[in-house]
Design an enzyme around this catalytic site. Structure first.
Site, PDB file in Angstrom:
ATOM      1  N   SER B 101      35.581  -3.557   6.074  1.00 62.01           N
ATOM      2  CA  SER B 101      35.844  -2.151   6.353  1.00 62.01           C
ATOM      3  C   SER B 101      36.556  -1.500   5.172  1.00 62.01           C
ATOM      4  O   SER B 101      36.064  -1.564   4.042  1.00 62.01           O
ATOM      5  CB  SER B 101      36.673  -2.087   7.633  1.00 62.01           C
ATOM      6  OG  SER B 101      36.716  -0.803   8.148  1.00 62.01           O
ATOM      7  N   ASP B 223      26.533   0.241  14.028  1.00 60.20           N
ATOM      8  CA  ASP B 223      27.975   0.270  13.798  1.00 60.20           C
ATOM      9  C   ASP B 223      28.444   1.728  13.809  1.00 60.20           C
ATOM     10  O   ASP B 223      28.020   2.524  12.978  1.00 60.20           O
ATOM     11  CB  ASP B 223      28.293  -0.390  12.436  1.00 60.20           C
ATOM     12  CG  ASP B 223      29.784  -0.413  12.121  1.00 60.20           C
ATOM     13  OD1 ASP B 223      30.583   0.162  12.903  1.00 60.20           O
ATOM     14  OD2 ASP B 223      30.159  -1.019  11.095  1.00 60.20           O
ATOM     15  N   HIS B 251      31.461  -3.367  14.583  1.00 54.24           N
ATOM     16  CA  HIS B 251      32.057  -3.176  13.262  1.00 54.24           C
ATOM     17  C   HIS B 251      32.649  -4.471  12.712  1.00 54.24           C
ATOM     18  O   HIS B 251      33.117  -4.503  11.596  1.00 54.24           O
ATOM     19  CB  HIS B 251      33.139  -2.087  13.352  1.00 54.24           C
ATOM     20  CG  HIS B 251      33.684  -1.673  12.023  1.00 54.24           C
ATOM     21  ND1 HIS B 251      32.867  -1.257  10.984  1.00 54.24           N
ATOM     22  CD2 HIS B 251      34.956  -1.597  11.546  1.00 54.24           C
ATOM     23  CE1 HIS B 251      33.622  -0.949   9.938  1.00 54.24           C
ATOM     24  NE2 HIS B 251      34.892  -1.155  10.243  1.00 54.24           N
TER      25      HIS B 251
END
Lengths: 662, 277
Positions: B101, B223, B251
């Protein structure tokens, strides 16, 4: 989809059906990806959906507002996977009819024998009422926290404001003390000095207390010589004791190890506080500081510190109270003895960092005994140099004559005070009124040390230091840069380390501290007794300084600042300056043409602060060059310099007049 | 400060853990909302070939929250500088950096500033910019980010169990804190709030084009946080990149589908010439 239905069917328990469907909370089960495979009537009725609109069609996340979905992906799902369950997460569920329902979710993840997640089971609590109370509590908490923060900021701002003028008062009082005084003036000055130092102590107490309160104080450990520490503490209190006619004694255990490892500054602070209290509350007899070795292990030892006095004592019922903040043993104490009632509270908190506390045993009218025990690692001699300086008189230190120093400071009064001392000590120095100027001067000239104010216009001291450190030559990496600040903020330490500042002086500083800091930082061999330089003192490199400032002849920024934008005051100040300058013009010419070195010196000294305030660098330069060639220049050159001088004065006066509001 | 002190200081500050049998370092950097625990399913697959390094950003996990300075962390560069300082403290160079991320971007910033530290980058669910802007589709509007901050607030500062230790403190019963829920991803609420703002309001698109190291972009097929088109955008912008689209959804594929994620990483490393067993 078939397999999903199969799993779903196997979950249904007919007997519990009614209980499940009509429970006071919502139930649903999903596949690991969130797809809803079972949901109870309670939850459906809250949401306003029919069962077939939801089952195998919607995922749990679909009912969340966007922020909730992001929270689900970044927090909820990872946690559920890692811990197998996650409780009481706050979400707003989107309702079919519009609007949202605040809920708490509890989730558990069911896994098969191989540990692969099969199902998530979710319980939903309706918290619509609770949410309202929660919000109110939350807002109250926020408000309270903000108020506390505002208070702390206020305290640190105010103390900063206090410290700057106090610095000037203490500095000027010491300077005044060195001039010829009548007996009466000397007496007044004593009171002035005593009161300003007292005020400084109070402000320091309040600051320390707020730092301790904010949890910003940590132990800074290093090796220290325990005997030296105690001797120097005793020494610092000797004067007060002598004044009151009290005997001050020190008893040290013979078995004490020489070096210990710990925060000697904080131990010293506590002992100083106890000793000065003891002296304060003792009218005759003695005050004694004792240190006893209780136990010595292989690497640590246990020390008992005692401060004993034959003073007024503390009644038994008051003994616990004296450690509370803003409290003194009785209301009569403050009018007689002064103080904030913070000293012991601070000491107690400082000791708690060592895992210790102060105990008191006292008898009213007989005396008191304060003691504490701390355990410290035994150390070895590592940094002995520093300890030699402690407690020794500035006069015992090496002379500073010939030290080349750069003073970067924007506050005129501080510049004035510091320059006075530097001049007395025979230090050659240049003044920069902001960080950018300091960097420029450091680039052009060689200095032994830099005194750097941290808060300056244009470029602050941190940035200036970084800029100097990043210069090419090795010398800039080693150049001692001493920062000073009046800031009482707690967070500057890291910034100081990051900017590679050598050490820090907190304003207001005592003359001795300034002397010791310079003496300590400058290596002896760099001191040269260059008489030629002396002639040009105090400005070392004024001419070079000039070339780079292609700016207006003067700036009245400072004038505007000191008159606080009041047009009338500014006019008066400008008129006064013009008048003075007309007179200076005549006086300088006389002194110059008569080769009167003393007269030139006096005039230059008198006009200096004003010139610096006005940033009248050109005029400064002309005056300096006039002074430097006074003895050697021939008549023609003198006349030429005088012309320049007159022109420079006229130019400044014209500029000043431009700013007049007529 | 001696270098030894500096070294210990950095390790403690970021709760650095080093283990594994290889020579080359493989750094795993957690994303927003979690801490180093999230790598627990991944590291066993790599610890034979690499020296694994795990850490927590300030305010997360067991890092030293007191070292947090809001100004320093007002942009992702502050976090990237932390990664560099960890590498410096351990003399790490030519390492493999795995960032989930927001850490994917932090890794890119670190690699741009100090190219010698990383040999390869592996980005899991990266997004250089979460906000939609003109032609660019990041997936969110500014209002959406506000909504996330509200959700964070109600979960960190509301009556959720995640926040229980914050309100109650439990100084007398520290063991209670240990038993509390969500101990895997303990975050400091104030820091998490700023981290969320910095993460979701950053625009690091220009930094992608500067990236020079071989990069693997791992993208989930579905996602919410980092949509498919964002993964494609990242792969397009980074010159030396490989895009791997997983079947996994959500995610955090390294948690939900660790095997698939490990396989994608190993494929990449083998193609790039690493001796992966």
């Amino acid at each position: 989809m078939d397999s999903e239905k199969y799993v779903a069917a196997s979950l249904i328990d007919e007997r519990a059906e009614d209980l499940y469907e009509n429970a006071p909370c919502g139930y649903l089960s999903t596949l690991p990806n969130g797809l809803i495979i079972k949901i109870n009537s309670t939850l459906l009725s809250w949401l306003g959906y029919d069962r077939e609109e939801v089952l195998f069609k919607k995922r749990l996340q679909d009912f969340f507002v966007i922020g909730g979905r992001m929270f689900y992906e970044t927090h909820h799902a990872p946690l559920l996977k890692m811990q197998g369950r996650v409780n009481e997460l706050n979400y707003d569920l989107l309702l079919k009819a519009g609007g949202v329902l605040p809920v708490l979710l509890n989730s558990i993840q069911l896994k098969d024998d191989a540990g692969v997640p099969q199902l998530n089971r979710v319980t939903v609590f309706n918290i619509i009422d609770r949410k309202k109370y929660e919000l109110e509590l939350l807002q109250a908490k926020k408000k309270a926290e903000e108020a506390a923060k505002a208070k702390a900021t206020f305290l640190s701002t105010v103390s900063h404001e206090f410290r700057t003028p106090l610095n000037a008062i203490i500095g000027i009082a010491s300077l005044l003390d060195k001039t010829d005084l009548t007996a009466q003036q000397a007496k007044y000055l004593d009171v002035l000095k005593f009161s300003s130092e007292n005020l400084l102590n109070l402000i320091n107490d309040i600051l320390d207390f707020s730092k301790v309160e904010a949890g910003k104080i940590v132990l800074e450990e290093k090796y220290f010589h325990i005997r030296h520490l105690l001797n120097s503490i005793l020494y610092s209190q000797q004067y007060k004791a002598q004044e009151k006619g009290i005997t001050l004694t020190l008893q040290l255990d013979d078995a004490l190890p020489e070096y210990m490892y710990g925060d000697s500054v904080k131990i010293g602070q506590v002992l100083t506080n106890l000793l000065s209290n003891a002296i304060k509350f003792t009218e005759n007899g003695l005050v004694s500081l004792q240190l006893q070795l209780l136990e010595q292990e292989e690497v640590t030892c246990k020390l008992l510190f005692k401060v004993i006095d034959t003073g007024i004592g503390i009644p038994e019922d008051q003994q616990a109270k004296i450690f509370e903040e803003f409290t003194q043993a009785s209301p009569e104490i403050n009018p007689v003895y002064g103080g904030t009632g913070l000293g012991l509270a601070i000491s107690q908190r400082l000791l708690s960092l060592f895992g210790s506390r102060i105990y008191v045993s006292s008898q009213s009218g007989v005396g008191s005994e304060f003691f504490f025990v701390i355990e410290l690692p035994v150390g070895q001699a590592e940094v002995t140099q520093e300890h030699k300086a402690i407690g020794s008189e500035p006069t015992a230190l090496k002379p500073l004559k010939g030290v080349r120093l750069l003073l970067a400071e924007d506050n005129e009064i501080n510049v004035f005070v510091v320059s006075e001392y530097l001049r007395q000590w025979g230090v050659y120095f240049d003044v920069a009124s902001n960080g950018a100027q300091a960097v420029e001067l450091a680039r052009q000239n060689t200095y032994d040390i830099v005194l750097m104010d941290l808060q300056m216009p244009v470029m602050d001291g941190y940035e200036a230091t970084r800029a100097i450190r990043s210069m090419e030559h090795e010398q800039y990496k080693r150049l001692p840069i001493i920062a000073f600040t009046a800031s009482a903020r707690f967070d500057y330490k890291d910034k100081i380390v990051a900017a590679e500042i050598t050490s820090l002086l907190t304003k207001p500083f005592r003359v001795e501290e300034l002397y010791a800091t310079i003496a300590k930082s400058v290596s002896l061999d760099s001191l040269e007794q260059d008489e030629e330089c002396d002639a040009k003192a105090p400005y070392l490199h004024l001419e070079e300084r000039e070339i780079h400032s292609g700016k207006a002849p003067i700036s009245i920024q400072e004038y505007i600042k000191v008159t606080r934008n009041n047009r009338d005051s500014l006019n008066r100040l400008l008129l006064l300056t013009i008048k003075h300058f007309e007179q200076y013009k005549v006086d300088f010419a006389k002194a110059l043409l008569n080769r009167d070195a003393k007269g030139m010196g006096d005039l230059a000294h008198k006009i200096k602060v004003t010139l610096q305030t006005l940033e009248a660098v050109k005029l400064q330069r002309v005056i300096a060059s006039g002074r430097s060639c006074l003895a050697t220049a021939d008549k023609a050159l003198l006349l030429q310099i005088n012309n320049e001088l007159q022109e420079a004065f006229d130019c400044v006066v014209v500029e000043l007049k431009k700013h007049l509001d007529v | 400060m001696s270098s030894r002190v500096l070294f210990m200081d950095v390790l403690k500050r970021f709760n650095v853990k080093v283990f594994g049998e290889g020579e080359q370092y493989m750094l795993f950097a957690h994303g927003f909302g979690c801490d180093q625990h999230m790598w627990r399913y991944m590291t066993p697959a790599f610890e034979k070939q690499f020296k694994i390094l795990l850490f927590d950003y300030l305010g997360h996990g067991k890092s030293d929250s007191t070292a947090y300075q809001p100004e320093r962390y007002s942009s992702l560069q502050g976090y990237a500088d932390d990664v560099i300082s960890i590498c410096k403290a351990l003399s790490i160079h030519d390492a493999i950096f795995v960032g989930h991320s927001v850490s994917a971007m932090i890794g890119a910033l670190a690699a741009n500033k100090q190219p010698e530290v990383f040999d390869k980058l592996i980005m899991i669910g990266p997004s250089p910019c979460y906000i939609n802007e003109h032609e660019y589709h990041g997936g969110f509007s500014r209002e959406d980010i506000e909504s996330l901050l509200n959700s964070l607030e109600s979960n960190y500062l509301g009556w959720s169990s995640a926040m229980a230790p914050v309100i109650m403190g439990n100084p007398d019963r520290p063991q209670l804190g240990e038993e509390l829920e969500n101990s895997f991803c303990r975050t400091n609420p104030e820091i998490a709030r700023q981290f969320a703002q910095v993460t979701f309001l950053s625009d690091n698109r220009v930094d992608l084009a500067k990236l020079n190291v071989p990069t693997l972009v791992i993208q989930c097929s579905e996602d919410v946080i980092a949509p498919l088109e964002v993964g494609q955008y990242v792969a397009n912008q980074v010159q030396n990149s490989t895009l791997s689209i997983l079947e996994a959804t959500g995610h955090c594929p390294h948690l939900s589908e660790p095997d698939e994620t490990i396989a994608a990483i190993k494929d990449f490393l083998i193609v790039e010439g690493e001796p992966v067993g």
